[in-house]
Design a protein around this motif. Structure first.
Motif, PDB file in Angstrom:
ATOM      1  N   ILE A 169       0.773  -1.126  -0.208  1.00 11.08           N
ATOM      2  CA  ILE A 169      -0.203  -0.017   0.030  1.00 11.08           C
ATOM      3  C   ILE A 169       0.945   1.308   0.132  1.00 11.08           C
ATOM      4  CG2 ILE A 169      -2.087  -1.073   1.175  1.00 11.08           C
ATOM      5  CD1 ILE A 169      -0.979  -0.131   3.749  1.00 11.08           C
ATOM      6  N   THR A 170       0.265   2.085  -0.545  1.00  5.98           N
ATOM      7  CA  THR A 170       1.106   3.430  -0.710  1.00  5.98           C
ATOM      8  C   THR A 170       0.719   4.442   0.328  1.00  5.98           C
ATOM      9  OG1 THR A 170       1.543   3.178  -2.887  1.00  5.98           O
ATOM     10  CG2 THR A 170       1.801   5.598  -2.171  1.00  5.98           C
ATOM     11  N   LEU A 171       1.343   5.210   1.246  1.00  6.17           N
ATOM     12  CA  LEU A 171       0.935   6.045   2.278  1.00  6.17           C
ATOM     13  C   LEU A 171       1.874   7.291   2.102  1.00  6.17           C
ATOM     14  CD1 LEU A 171       1.289   3.329   4.979  1.00  6.17           C
ATOM     15  CD2 LEU A 171      -0.866   4.227   3.914  1.00  6.17           C
ATOM     16  N   GLY A 172       1.308   8.288   2.464  1.00  6.21           N
ATOM     17  CA  GLY A 172       2.116   9.922   2.472  1.00  6.21           C
ATOM     18  C   GLY A 172       1.555  10.429   1.133  1.00  6.21           C
ATOM     19  N   ALA A 173       0.816  11.603   1.340  1.00  8.99           N
ATOM     20  CA  ALA A 173       0.388  12.290   0.178  1.00  8.99           C
ATOM     21  C   ALA A 173       1.536  12.923  -0.741  1.00  8.99           C
ATOM     22  CB  ALA A 173      -0.552  13.343   0.633  1.00  8.99           C
ATOM     23  N   ARG A 174       2.560  13.188  -0.081  1.00  5.75           N
ATOM     24  CA  ARG A 174       3.928  13.539  -0.938  1.00  5.75           C
ATOM     25  C   ARG A 174       5.094  12.798  -1.044  1.00  5.75           C
ATOM     26  NH1 ARG A 174       1.150  18.085   1.136  1.00  5.75           N
ATOM     27  NH2 ARG A 174       0.741  19.956  -0.208  1.00  5.75           N
ATOM     28  N   SER A 175       5.080  12.005  -0.012  1.00  7.85           N
ATOM     29  CA  SER A 175       6.080  11.048  -0.117  1.00  7.85           C
ATOM     30  C   SER A 175       6.086   9.684  -0.952  1.00  7.85           C
ATOM     31  CB  SER A 175       6.680  10.549   1.263  1.00  7.85           C
ATOM     32  OG  SER A 175       5.402   9.721   2.067  1.00  7.85           O
ATOM     33  N   ASP A 176       4.722   9.340  -0.990  1.00  3.01           N
ATOM     34  CA  ASP A 176       4.468   7.989  -1.659  1.00  3.01           C
ATOM     35  C   ASP A 176       5.242   6.896  -1.107  1.00  3.01           C
ATOM     36  OD1 ASP A 176       2.146   8.936  -3.374  1.00  3.01           O
ATOM     37  OD2 ASP A 176       3.486   9.340  -4.993  1.00  3.01           O
ATOM     38  N   THR A 177       5.290   6.702   0.115  1.00  2.00           N
ATOM     39  CA  THR A 177       5.923   5.802   0.536  1.00  2.00           C
ATOM     40  C   THR A 177       5.340   4.303   0.336  1.00  2.00           C
ATOM     41  OG1 THR A 177       6.761   7.422   2.309  1.00  2.00           O
ATOM     42  CG2 THR A 177       7.303   5.021   2.624  1.00  2.00           C
ATOM     43  N   VAL A 178       6.020   3.279   0.082  1.00  2.00           N
ATOM     44  CA  VAL A 178       5.396   2.017   0.240  1.00  2.00           C
ATOM     45  C   VAL A 178       5.633   1.197   1.350  1.00  2.00           C
ATOM     46  CG1 VAL A 178       5.706  -0.087  -1.114  1.00  2.00           C
ATOM     47  CG2 VAL A 178       6.124   1.874  -2.598  1.00  2.00           C
ATOM     48  N   ALA A 179       4.461   0.689   1.677  1.00  2.00           N
ATOM     49  CA  ALA A 179       4.470  -0.156   2.974  1.00  2.00           C
ATOM     50  C   ALA A 179       3.871  -1.624   2.516  1.00  2.00           C
ATOM     51  CB  ALA A 179       3.434   0.683   3.988  1.00  2.00           C
ATOM     52  N   ALA A 180       4.400  -2.608   3.063  1.00  2.67           N
ATOM     53  CA  ALA A 180       3.896  -3.809   2.778  1.00  2.67           C
ATOM     54  C   ALA A 180       3.438  -4.682   4.004  1.00  2.67           C
ATOM     55  CB  ALA A 180       5.179  -4.440   2.359  1.00  2.67           C
ATOM     56  N   LEU A 181       2.270  -5.091   3.839  1.00  3.39           N
ATOM     57  CA  LEU A 181       1.553  -6.017   5.127  1.00  3.39           C
ATOM     58  C   LEU A 181       1.917  -7.468   4.494  1.00  3.39           C
ATOM     59  CD1 LEU A 181      -1.998  -4.456   5.472  1.00  3.39           C
ATOM     60  CD2 LEU A 181       0.013  -4.568   7.077  1.00  3.39           C
ATOM     61  N   VAL A 182       2.738  -8.384   5.460  1.00  2.00           N
ATOM     62  CA  VAL A 182       3.238  -9.793   5.173  1.00  2.00           C
ATOM     63  C   VAL A 182       2.475 -10.381   6.117  1.00  2.00           C
ATOM     64  CG1 VAL A 182       5.220 -11.327   4.976  1.00  2.00           C
ATOM     65  CG2 VAL A 182       5.332  -8.778   4.541  1.00  2.00           C
ATOM     66  N   TYR A 183       1.747 -11.336   5.639  1.00  2.00           N
ATOM     67  CA  TYR A 183       1.015 -12.634   6.523  1.00  2.00           C
ATOM     68  C   TYR A 183       0.862 -13.985   5.686  1.00  2.00           C
ATOM     69  CZ  TYR A 183      -2.782 -11.034   3.274  1.00  2.00           C
ATOM     70  OH  TYR A 183      -3.361 -10.625   2.389  1.00  2.00           O
ATOM     71  N   MET A 184       0.563 -14.881   6.619  1.00  2.67           N
ATOM     72  CA  MET A 184       0.007 -16.258   6.078  1.00  2.67           C
ATOM     73  C   MET A 184      -1.352 -16.249   6.019  1.00  2.67           C
ATOM     74  SD  MET A 184       2.989 -17.865   5.695  1.00  2.67           S
ATOM     75  CE  MET A 184       2.147 -19.589   5.261  1.00  2.67           C
ATOM     76  N   GLU A 185      -1.826 -16.534   4.522  1.00  2.88           N
ATOM     77  CA  GLU A 185      -3.219 -16.051   4.208  1.00  2.88           C
ATOM     78  C   GLU A 185      -4.379 -17.147   5.181  1.00  2.88           C
ATOM     79  OE1 GLU A 185      -5.879 -15.453  -0.040  1.00  2.88           O
ATOM     80  OE2 GLU A 185      -4.328 -17.173   0.123  1.00  2.88           O
ATOM     81  N   LEU A 249       3.967  -5.564   9.413  1.00  3.03           N
ATOM     82  CA  LEU A 249       4.089  -4.304   8.702  1.00  3.03           C
ATOM     83  C   LEU A 249       5.460  -3.884   8.596  1.00  3.03           C
ATOM     84  CD1 LEU A 249       2.571  -1.767   7.467  1.00  3.03           C
ATOM     85  CD2 LEU A 249       2.597  -0.927   9.719  1.00  3.03           C
ATOM     86  N   LEU A 250       5.873  -3.640   7.360  1.00  5.54           N
ATOM     87  CA  LEU A 250       7.082  -3.062   6.842  1.00  5.54           C
ATOM     88  C   LEU A 250       6.725  -1.999   5.974  1.00  5.54           C
ATOM     89  CD1 LEU A 250       8.725  -6.633   5.123  1.00  5.54           C
ATOM     90  CD2 LEU A 250       8.930  -5.571   7.534  1.00  5.54           C
ATOM     91  N   CYS A 251       7.895  -0.955   6.102  1.00  5.88           N
ATOM     92  CA  CYS A 251       7.929   0.468   5.516  1.00  5.88           C
ATOM     93  C   CYS A 251       9.129   0.636   4.884  1.00  5.88           C
ATOM     94  CB  CYS A 251       7.570   1.365   6.460  1.00  5.88           C
ATOM     95  SG  CYS A 251       7.640   3.275   5.990  1.00  5.88           S
TER      96      CYS A 251
END
Length: 494
Positions: A169-185, A249-251
């Motif tokens: 997912i992309t967070l930050g209106a100006r930074s467009d930082t990529v974050a990732a949610l990692v999990y076992m479905e 959660l990774l950023c």
């Protein structure tokens, strides 16, 4: 704005958007046999570099285009561009610019109404780091890097299953930082994943530069000093918790991952608890729980005893304390507060000093200040011992954020013990227990597994303060779905 078939319009748009951006390179070229077709390559200089065209696979692909007829170029790029670029093409200039600012190169061909992504080496990074804040004697020495892509790869290196999902997912209106949610479905509860996404996207913020910012925005009980997210810099710890049914959660740009939900007991577990025999693990956990109590109560108990309850001490010890305090001008409460603040100052100075000098400052500063204060009759020797034990105990708590909560609350217990004796300490413990009992992390009680043992399908009692033998740890914690609680069983016929 849509990508135009007229390359001049695309170039004009890019130059206008990137004016005064001297690190953004626009490289015009002609491809194909005479007369050739106009092409444009756009990239951030430090992210792609000149070697992009000379050494990479895409560079060889572009070199091949030099020998084609102009009429063949458009068809070739349309048919093969998506496969070679890895993620397809872009129809809007906004998407193409976002791709370029993420560290990739973007290719435009005159007469072709799409932009093609060319994957490059990306922004400079430190690579895989060594775990520093969570050191262990046994287990992997790898730590997370500052690239979210590398961090997800380090987890997948340990869990080679398609059941491990990575949602970006992309967070930050100006930074467009990529974050990732990692999990076992198959292990997580879907509503937990949805709630985490809602929390992360509930705020609109200019920029997200570290997972610590996400923690503070997503916390439900933000007034509590206790963290409701567990941070880690170890990919093996993250993989271990993903197999327990928790979400990581990774950023981007942060070498720390966040594990959620979390509990009080989780903060006192170490990665190597799974690698060592259960006897030594039980002993180490008892030490950690003792360190929590010593950090929180040791200074307060000392003040309560010498100020209000001296009758519980042997006579020789009372006389020893009285002899040590002769000539000290401050009350014992002020003594303790001054020395506690002095040790916090030394700790902060040690953290800020570069390299090995930081540890030296901490040790030498503590010895010098403690010895000088006793020699000058500002504090008693016993005060130095009490404060040193309290400070040393805080360092034995595995998680720094969790340790900080007790270091802050310690001052409240110092005041309660110094002003009201044991009655004040009992009141403080009662209030603290009530606060912890009401605290939750994404609907998981903070005091699990000490509470909620009546929950259906919960069998985590073999891994709390005491850890059972490894072959008895057959159940996952409460985080995992009830239908997936069994994680280990003996093979038939074995």
């Amino acid at each position: 704005m849509k990508v135009s078939e007229n390359i001049q319009r695309n170039e004009t748009y890019i130059r206008q958007a990137c004016r005064n951006c001297d690190d953004v390179i626009l490289r015009s070229m002609k491809l194909g046999k005479n007369p050739g077709k106009n092409c444009l390559l756009v990239y951030v200089e430090a992210a792609a570099g000149n070697e992009l065209l000379e050494q990479s696979l895409i560079g060889r692909f572009l070199n091949r285009l030099y020998d084609m007829e102009p009429k063949e170029l458009e068809n070739f790029v349309a048919e093969n561009g998506a496969g070679l670029s890895g993620t397809g093409t872009f129809e809007t200039m906004e998407d193409a610019m976002a791709c370029m600012l993420s560290g990739n190169a973007v290719f435009f061909l005159d007469g072709y109404g799409k932009a093609v992504k060319i994957a490059s080496k990306g922004y400079p990074g430190m690579g895989v780091l060594k775990a520093e804040s969570e050191k262990t004697l046994r287990g992997s020495k790898e730590g997370f890097s500052e690239s979210v892509k590398q961090n997800t790869a380090l987890i997948r290196k340990r869990i080679r299953s398609t059941g491990l999902k990575v949602e970006e997912i992309t967070l930050g209106a100006r930074s467009d930082t990529v974050a990732a949610l990692v999990y076992m479905e198959e292990l997580i509860y879907p509503d937990l994943l949805d709630k985490i996404k809602q929390r992360l996207q509930a705020w609109e913020i200019d920029g997200v530069l570290d997972t610590g910012m996400l923690e503070q925005l997503a916390e439900e009980d933000w007034l509590s000093p206790f963290p409701q997210f567990e941070s880690t810099e170890r990919p093996d710890r993250a993989a271990m918790e993903a197999l327990n049914g928790r979400i990581i959660l990774l950023c981007d740009n942060s070498p720390m991952g966040v594990i959620l939900p979390t509990t009080f007991n989780s903060f006192l577990k170490s990665t190597e608890d799974r690698y060592n025999r259960f006897e030594i693990v039980c002993f180490q956990r008892l030490i950690r729980y003792g360190a929590v109590l010593a950090t929180l109560l040791f200074s307060g108990i000392y003040l309560a005893v010498i100020n209000f309850h001296t009758q519980i001490l042997p006579t020789n010890l009372i006389l020893s304390f009285a002899e040590a305090r002769k000539g000290v001008p401050f009350p014992s409460l002020v003594e303790i507060l001054l020395m506690e603040l002095a040790f916090e100052l030394i700790r902060e100075a040690g953290v800020r000093m570069p390299g090995p000098l930081g540890g030296t400052i901490g040790i030498v500063g503590g010895l010098i200040i403690g010895d000088a204060a006793v020699s000058a009759n500002l504090v008693s020797p016993m005060t130095v011992v009490v404060v040193a034990v309290s400070a040393l105990s805080s360092l034995a708590i595995p998680n720094e954020e969790f340790s900080t909560a007790f270091r802050l609350l310690k001052y409240g217990f110092i005041l309660l013990g110094g002003l009201a004796g044991c009655f004040g300490l009992v009141l403080g413990i009662f209030l603290l227990a009530g606060h912890l009992a009401g605290l939750e992390s994404f609907r998981i009680p903070y005091l699990m597994p000490f509470v909620g043992k009546g929950l259906e399908g919960f069998h985590d009692e073999k891994d709390n303060i005491f850890r059972g033998p490894f072959h008895l740890l057959k159940s996952r914690p409460v985080y995992a779905r009830r239908s997936q609680r069994i994680r280990m069983k003996k093979k038939e016929g074995a």
